[in-house]
Structure formats: structure tokens, C-alpha cells
Design an enzyme around this catalytic site. Structure first.
Site, PDB file in Angstrom:
ATOM      1  CG  ASP A  62      -2.048   1.006   1.116  1.00 49.63           C
ATOM      2  OD1 ASP A  62      -2.064   1.774   0.129  1.00 49.63           O
ATOM      3  OD2 ASP A  62      -2.895   1.036   2.017  1.00 49.63           O
ATOM      4  CE  LYS A  63       5.294   0.337  -4.768  1.00 46.94           C
ATOM      5  NZ  LYS A  63       6.598   0.417  -4.078  1.00 46.94           N
ATOM      6  CG  MET A 110       7.409  -2.117  -7.831  1.00 51.87           C
ATOM      7  SD  MET A 110       6.366  -2.437  -9.269  1.00 51.87           S
ATOM      8  CE  MET A 110       5.019  -1.326  -8.964  1.00 51.87           C
ATOM      9  N   GLY A 111      10.716   0.943  -8.231  1.00 49.53           N
ATOM     10  CA  GLY A 111      11.413   2.228  -8.227  1.00 49.53           C
ATOM     11  C   GLY A 111      10.718   3.333  -7.462  1.00 49.53           C
ATOM     12  CG  ASN A 136       9.464   2.340   3.857  1.00 52.08           C
ATOM     13  OD1 ASN A 136      10.113   2.933   3.002  1.00 52.08           O
ATOM     14  ND2 ASN A 136       9.852   1.198   4.392  1.00 52.08           N
ATOM     15  CG  ASN A 169      13.368   1.640   1.736  1.00 47.44           C
ATOM     16  OD1 ASN A 169      14.448   1.064   1.616  1.00 47.44           O
ATOM     17  ND2 ASN A 169      12.283   1.254   1.093  1.00 47.44           N
ATOM     18  CB  SER A 172      14.547   0.100  -2.510  1.00 47.50           C
ATOM     19  OG  SER A 172      14.083  -0.260  -3.801  1.00 47.50           O
ATOM     20  CG  ASN A 174      13.576  -2.269  -7.190  1.00 46.79           C
ATOM     21  OD1 ASN A 174      14.248  -3.120  -7.762  1.00 46.79           O
ATOM     22  ND2 ASN A 174      12.624  -2.576  -6.327  1.00 46.79           N
ATOM     23  CB  THR A 175      16.144   4.029  -6.185  1.00 42.66           C
ATOM     24  OG1 THR A 175      14.707   3.985  -6.175  1.00 42.66           O
ATOM     25  CG2 THR A 175      16.603   5.453  -6.433  1.00 42.66           C
ATOM     26  CB  THR A 240      13.773  -7.328  -2.195  1.00 42.82           C
ATOM     27  OG1 THR A 240      14.202  -6.046  -2.697  1.00 42.82           O
ATOM     28  CG2 THR A 240      12.299  -7.248  -1.839  1.00 42.82           C
ATOM     29  N   GLY A 250       9.995 -13.157  -0.928  1.00 42.15           N
ATOM     30  CA  GLY A 250       9.292 -14.437  -0.823  1.00 42.15           C
ATOM     31  C   GLY A 250      10.136 -15.509  -0.172  1.00 42.15           C
TER      32      GLY A 250
END
Length: 310
Positions: A62-63, A110-111, A136, A169, A172, A174-175, A240, A250
Site C-alpha cells: 500500500d504505497k 518498481m522504483g 516508510n 528506507n 531498495s 530499485n533506485t 529484498t 518471498g
């Protein structure tokens, strides 16, 4: 029942299924609130807060605070929304979300796509705040690392009155360049600037740091010392795994993220929230047995729904 819902959703593109699910749930908000009011809570004290259960919803599902604390209707004892950045951003190009059902895993690229701090604030001001709510925080993609603290402080400042705890955070995958903020002088500067901003904030609210699973050994010890020096109240282990230009979550993450909990607890008394690969209550209890005070779920909920609490 959830197996039938999942079968339908898994026929769709993962990101489309996610968006449609959030839209559908937003139409039944009053019903979700009624469900929460009938729940029997397992009250857990941790991080200076009283959670309504030891298993919470991890950031990423839920961003934009579409449901916020109403996720408690599915069994969560606390909810973390985000990642939120000061300005809206669209994130990385699509496709950027991939299921790996045979491994019980997801890869996301996602980024930090989100609506920005002002839209999120509007939604949180309307949130019924049924369970403790975490926020977050991240930096915008185009903000250089030497000014990253400005973005984090901007998010904390704007949302401080509507959250119960906050997460920095820096992990991540993804950035581009974000994980450089986890190390050495970069992290020291970031935490120092946040510490200076936070000294005069009242009431004092818990501030956590979310770390990557790849950090271990001396690097993990260095981060622990910086956290102690700058008044960090807890860490989230872990984010992740970096794979294929994205982050793997996962079942494959369970052993490494659980091992990091043990390693962290051997270094410092700063509390840990355990996340990564939880697909059942037994998995959550294992992380707590290794030293976590709370746990969080995301991918396990995507695959198992409310059955993840059994």
C-alpha cells in the site's frame, strides 16, 4: 476461498492485479472498518508502541495509503505504508513486477512509484487509525545522495503527526545509488542530519532503518554502531535481494533474512522487525525465536491471503 481469488488474480498481469485489488477494496472501506471492530486483538508491546498483533503488513503493498490501517481487517496487527517520497514519481518502466509461483517469490523493479507526500498526507488524515501505522520514507530518484537527508526529513516532517513510527528506507535495489546510503560516511551523514532534526520533536516516535539482506559482518557492525550513535530505535531486516535488475522477495529470502536477525542481535540490543519469506504463523514465530520483536508480511500475503496467519 482465497485460493479461488488468487487463481483469478494470477491470470492478470501482476501490477494490474495489484491495482485492481486496491481499487476494489477501496469501495468496501466501511465493511473493512466493521470487520476490524469485531476482531479480537492480541496486544503486543514493542518499539514503545502497543501493536494489535505481532504480524504487520510490510511497506510496498500500500504505497499510497489507499487503505492504510484498514488492512487490519485481514489480520494485521500494524500496517506500514509507502515508500513515500517528497514529490510524486512514476517509478521505473513497465513491466516491473513478476511472479515466480514455483518458488513462492516475486521480483519487483518498481522504483519508489508513489503519489508523493502531499497526497499521502491527505489520505492519512482521513484514515480511521484502527491499528498502529508506520510510514516508510524514501528519496526521489533525481535527488543526489549528498542531499538525500533533505528528502527524508521532508517526508518525516510532513507526516510526523499522522504516523506512529517511521522507517528510513536506504535498501531498495530499485533506485540507482540508493544502497550507497547504507554505508560509511553516507549513512553517518544521513542519520546525523535526521538526528539533528528529530532532537526537538515531541512526542518522540520510533524511527527505524531498513537494511538490505546482503549486508553482513563488519558492514553490519558498522551500521549498528551508527544506529546507536544516532538514536535509531529499531531496524527492519530485511529488504529484498538484488537480482535481475530488481528485488527478490518471498520464500527464497527466508533463510538469509532470518540469519541477519541473529547476527544483528549478537551485535546490538537495538530491536529488530523481521521480514522476508513469511508464509505462515510458524515462519513468523521462527523469526521471533531468532530475536525479532515483531514481523511483517508482503509476498506471503499475496500468495496465501489471510491464510498466512495460520
Amino acid at each position: 476461498m482465497y485460493s479461488l481469488i488468487r487463481a483469478l488474480l494470477f491470470r492478470l498481469d501482476p501490477e494490474l492485479a495489484h491495482d485492481l485489488t486496491l481499487r476494489g477494496l477501496s469501495f468496501i472501506r466501511p465493511f473493512l472498518g466493521a470487520v476490524v471492530s469485531q476482531r479480537r486483538y492480541e496486544r503486543v508491546k514493542a518499539l514503545g508502541l502497543e501493536m494489535m498483533g505481532s504480524i504487520g503488513l510490510a511497506a510496498g503493498l500500500d504505497k499510497n495509503a489507499t487503505l492504510g490501517s484498514l488492512w487490519a481487517a485481514f489480520g494485521f496487527g500494524f500496517v506500514e505504508i509507502g515508500t513515500v517520497t517528497p514529490r510524486p514519481q512514476s517509478g521505473n518502466p513497465k513491466p516491473r513486477l513478476f511472479r515466480l509461483p514455483d518458488r513462492g517469490a516475486i521480483i519487483n523493479r518498481m522504483g519508489f512509484n508513489n503519489d508523493g507526500v502531499e497526497r499521502v498526507r491527505e489520505r492519512l488524515l482521513r484514515d480511521p487509525h484502527l491499528v498502529p501505522l508506520g510510514i516508510n520514507a524514501g528519496k526521489n530518484k533525481d535527488t543526489p545522495n549528498d542531499r538525500a537527508h533533505e528528502d527524508y526529513v521532508a517526508v518525516l516532517e510532513r507526516l510526523y503527526d499522522v504516523g506512529d513510527y517511521f522507517v528510513i528506507n536506504v535498501s531498495s535495489p530499485n533506485t540507482v545509488g540508493l544502497r550507497d546510503l547504507q554505508r560509511g560516511e553516507n549513512l553517518n551523514r544521513l542519520l546525523g542530519e535526521i538526528y539533528r532534526w528529530r532532537r526537538w520533536k515531541r512526542p518522540r516516535k520510533p524511527l527505524l532503518l531498513k537494511l538490505a539482506p546482503e549486508i553482513e559482518g563488519e558492514a553490519l557492525e558498522e551500521i549498528a554502531r551508527l544506529c546507536e550513535r544516532n538514536g535509531i530505535d529499531g531496524v527492519i531486516l530485511t529488504n529484498t535481494l538484488k537480482v535481475e535488475g530488481g528485488g527478490l522477495s518471498g520464500r527464497p529470502l527466508f533463510p538469509i533474512s532470518t540469519r541477519r536477525i541473529e547476527e544483528w542481535r549478537a551485535i546490538t540490543d537495538i530491536p529488530v522487525v523481521g521480514v522476508g519469506g513469511i508464509f505462515s504463523r510458524r515462519d513468523a514465530e521462527e523469526k521471533m525465536r531468532r530475536g525479532a520483536v515483531l514481523t511483517q508480511v508482503l509476498t506471503g500475503f499475496v500468495y496465501r491471503g489471510w491464510e498466512v496467519f495460520r
